[in-house]
Design a protein around this motif. Structure first.
Motif, mmCIF file in Angstrom:
data_model
loop_
_atom_site.group_PDB
_atom_site.id
_atom_site.type_symbol
_atom_site.label_atom_id
_atom_site.label_comp_id
_atom_site.label_asym_id
_atom_site.label_seq_id
_atom_site.Cartn_x
_atom_site.Cartn_y
_atom_site.Cartn_z
ATOM 1 N N GLU A 1 2.153 3.902 -1.024
ATOM 2 C CA GLU A 1 2.412 2.957 0.201
ATOM 3 C C GLU A 1 3.358 1.658 -0.388
ATOM 4 O O GLU A 1 4.338 1.366 0.367
ATOM 5 C CB GLU A 1 1.276 2.410 0.745
ATOM 6 C CG GLU A 1 0.114 3.366 1.519
ATOM 7 C CD GLU A 1 -0.971 2.782 1.955
ATOM 8 O OE1 GLU A 1 -1.364 1.823 1.918
ATOM 9 O OE2 GLU A 1 -1.603 3.771 2.797
ATOM 10 N N LYS A 2 3.014 1.193 -1.537
ATOM 11 C CA LYS A 2 3.752 -0.040 -2.256
ATOM 12 C C LYS A 2 5.102 0.603 -2.406
ATOM 13 O O LYS A 2 5.906 -0.203 -1.907
ATOM 14 C CB LYS A 2 3.190 -0.560 -3.392
ATOM 15 C CG LYS A 2 3.744 -1.781 -4.113
ATOM 16 C CD LYS A 2 2.579 -2.202 -5.175
ATOM 17 C CE LYS A 2 2.991 -3.708 -5.512
ATOM 18 N NZ LYS A 2 2.259 -3.943 -6.607
ATOM 19 N N LEU A 3 5.188 1.648 -3.018
ATOM 20 C CA LEU A 3 6.614 2.229 -3.280
ATOM 21 C C LEU A 3 7.728 2.378 -1.807
ATOM 22 O O LEU A 3 8.522 2.080 -1.846
ATOM 23 C CB LEU A 3 6.482 3.513 -3.912
ATOM 24 C CG LEU A 3 6.237 3.284 -5.506
ATOM 25 C CD1 LEU A 3 6.293 4.823 -6.126
ATOM 26 C CD2 LEU A 3 7.571 2.731 -6.147
ATOM 27 N N ALA A 4 6.654 2.704 -0.893
ATOM 28 C CA ALA A 4 7.559 3.037 0.380
ATOM 29 C C ALA A 4 7.944 1.558 0.991
ATOM 30 O O ALA A 4 8.905 1.611 1.591
ATOM 31 C CB ALA A 4 6.455 3.799 1.380
ATOM 32 N N LYS A 5 7.029 0.564 0.923
ATOM 33 C CA LYS A 5 7.435 -0.438 1.483
ATOM 34 C C LYS A 5 8.497 -1.423 0.530
ATOM 35 O O LYS A 5 9.394 -1.721 1.135
ATOM 36 C CB LYS A 5 6.139 -1.564 1.215
ATOM 37 C CG LYS A 5 5.283 -1.318 2.545
ATOM 38 C CD LYS A 5 4.234 -2.180 2.119
ATOM 39 C CE LYS A 5 3.126 -2.395 3.057
ATOM 40 N NZ LYS A 5 2.065 -3.218 3.192
ATOM 41 N N MET A 6 8.542 -1.141 -0.687
ATOM 42 C CA MET A 6 9.646 -1.568 -1.574
ATOM 43 C C MET A 6 11.119 -0.756 -1.170
ATOM 44 O O MET A 6 11.914 -1.467 -0.994
ATOM 45 C CB MET A 6 9.260 -1.157 -3.009
ATOM 46 C CG MET A 6 8.406 -2.216 -3.462
ATOM 47 S SD MET A 6 7.853 -1.756 -5.282
ATOM 48 C CE MET A 6 9.402 -1.909 -6.319
ATOM 49 N N GLU A 7 10.899 0.495 -1.047
ATOM 50 C CA GLU A 7 12.149 1.327 -0.593
ATOM 51 C C GLU A 7 12.710 0.961 0.692
ATOM 52 O O GLU A 7 13.904 0.585 0.885
ATOM 53 C CB GLU A 7 11.839 2.844 -0.676
ATOM 54 C CG GLU A 7 11.819 3.356 -1.773
ATOM 55 C CD GLU A 7 11.236 4.787 -1.693
ATOM 56 O OE1 GLU A 7 11.285 5.315 -0.524
ATOM 57 O OE2 GLU A 7 11.044 5.539 -2.791
#
Length: 96
Positions: free
Chosen positions: A24-30
């Motif tokens: 989820e954190k990676l998706a928000k960063m992307e």
């Protein structure tokens, strides 16, 4: 001697099975990177986006939140001070 000692109950640590926080954190960063590059339209303002940011930025509040401690309320402090002032007044004037 052990009659009045209270043991703390064992803490409960709930681990989510179906949630991947890293993903989820990676998706928000992307998503934020794509918005910065202009590939996605600007996101509308939402109060949920800024909720909890101050607590995350300070170490002492982060520790308090993790430990679950509640801050001492101002009303309790004022009541204790009022009782102490009354006792001091009563002792100096010979009431007690």
């Amino acid at each position: 001697m052990g009659m009045f000692t209270m043991r703390k109950p064992r803490g409960f640590n709930h681990r989510y099975i179906y949630v991947d926080e890293r993903k989820e954190k990676l998706a928000k960063m992307e998503e934020s990177a794509k918005r910065d590059l202009g590939m996605l339209p600007e996101k509308e303002f939402s109060p949920e986006d800024i909720r909890g940011k101050f607590v995350e930025g300070t170490t002492h509040l982060k520790r308090r939140k993790e430990s679950g401690r509640k801050p001492m309320h101002l009303g309790i402090i004022l009541a204790v001070i009022a009782v102490l002032l009354y006792l001091w007044y009563a002792i100096t004037n010979g009431i007690i």
